[in-house]
Design an enzyme around this catalytic site. Sequence first.
Site, PDB file in Angstrom:
ATOM      1  N   HIS A  36      75.737 -17.439  67.743  1.00 14.70           N
ATOM      2  CA  HIS A  36      76.018 -16.313  68.537  1.00 14.70           C
ATOM      3  C   HIS A  36      75.918 -16.732  70.114  1.00 14.70           C
ATOM      4  O   HIS A  36      74.967 -17.105  70.760  1.00 14.70           O
ATOM      5  CB  HIS A  36      74.938 -15.195  68.428  1.00 14.70           C
ATOM      6  CG  HIS A  36      75.214 -14.026  69.269  1.00 14.70           C
ATOM      7  ND1 HIS A  36      74.512 -13.782  70.262  1.00 14.70           N
ATOM      8  CD2 HIS A  36      76.107 -12.857  69.148  1.00 14.70           C
ATOM      9  CE1 HIS A  36      74.796 -12.600  71.026  1.00 14.70           C
ATOM     10  NE2 HIS A  36      75.888 -12.063  70.232  1.00 14.70           N
ATOM     11  N   HIS A  78      81.070 -13.143  77.633  1.00 14.83           N
ATOM     12  CA  HIS A  78      80.632 -12.085  76.963  1.00 14.83           C
ATOM     13  C   HIS A  78      81.024 -10.859  77.485  1.00 14.83           C
ATOM     14  O   HIS A  78      81.744  -9.903  76.833  1.00 14.83           O
ATOM     15  CB  HIS A  78      79.331 -12.033  76.785  1.00 14.83           C
ATOM     16  CG  HIS A  78      78.868 -10.791  75.973  1.00 14.83           C
ATOM     17  ND1 HIS A  78      78.272  -9.793  76.514  1.00 14.83           N
ATOM     18  CD2 HIS A  78      78.954 -10.687  74.480  1.00 14.83           C
ATOM     19  CE1 HIS A  78      78.111  -8.920  75.388  1.00 14.83           C
ATOM     20  NE2 HIS A  78      78.501  -9.386  74.329  1.00 14.83           N
TER      21      HIS A  78
HETATM   22 CA    CA Z   1      80.452 -11.137  70.643  1.00 17.10          CA
END
Ligand code: CA
Length: 329
Positions: A36, A78
């Site tokens: 992630h 992000h």
């Molecule tokens: Ca994502």
Amino acid sequence: MYRFLILFLMLSLSCSEHKSETKMEVQKNKKVVIAHRGASGYLPEHTLLAKAMAYAMDADYLEQDIVLSKDNVPIVIHDIHLETVTDVALKFPERKRKDEKFYVIDFTFNELKQLNVSERFEPATNKAVFPKRFPTFTSTFKLHSLQEEIELIQGLNKSTGKNIGIYPEIKDPAFHQKEGKDISKIVLKILNNYGYKTKNDRCILQCFDADELKRIRKEFKSELFLVQLMEFKEEEKLEDIAIYANGIGPWYKQIIKGKDKNGNWLISDLVKKAHKYNLKVHAYTFRADQLDDFETFEELLKVALYDADIDGVFTDFPDLAVDFINKKD
Ligand code: CA
């Protein structure tokens, strides 16, 4: 003699085909680890260094969140704004919008390259969001494009002989549309150029926006593996999701609903339902330094991957998840 050679070749071909099929079968049911934002538990998220570290930890996929620059370069970051992971407020103080935010889309790729990236922090206080992680505002990290990251991963695939995949997310397509940009069109073209075209190409494309994912399947006729990211409201729509997507990406709290009065974990039927519609379940986000009600990270992984039977985890700590699955499988 020639005939024998042909026969031999055909035999060995069908053998190796069979072999790779069996291997594919095993692979298909293997639990997958998605790094992630890279190995973001250890290095600033979405930097190439965090990706190289996640690669070395043997994650199955490395995640890319994608936002367009002013000159239409897909940037791996992000948020659609910059002030939580860069020094933009210092370098370009006059470029914030009325809401006090600095938008990626207001900067060219060259300008973005001038920024230094830090471990995530609260812009109001400069305090780290995850205090035990890499120190903020230290060393030198930079933003990069989707192409640069794909070239890193494909380069490492060549030099190591591994075949690690990419897992891009189209961020906020409606915002991009409002700014006059078609982010999916740009991203799909790049994926295609780098050989990511079908479900077999080690690329999973994710998005929260259901209309955009449908558009990617229908209008752009993409044959990629598509994952519908989910918030609570979409739980009833699995049957519809199965028409255009191959998997779902829920928050793990949509699956693990706390404990009953005997102390047993309560597991929703979301995974069972998804599997009934042939949808894979890749849940987010597994963090060893944010355990909520779990005693240990291993307990969280065990309940999610084996009790609830999800197919993959988005995690900031890919090494821990890879170790855990290797010990289990
Ligand atoms: Ca994502």
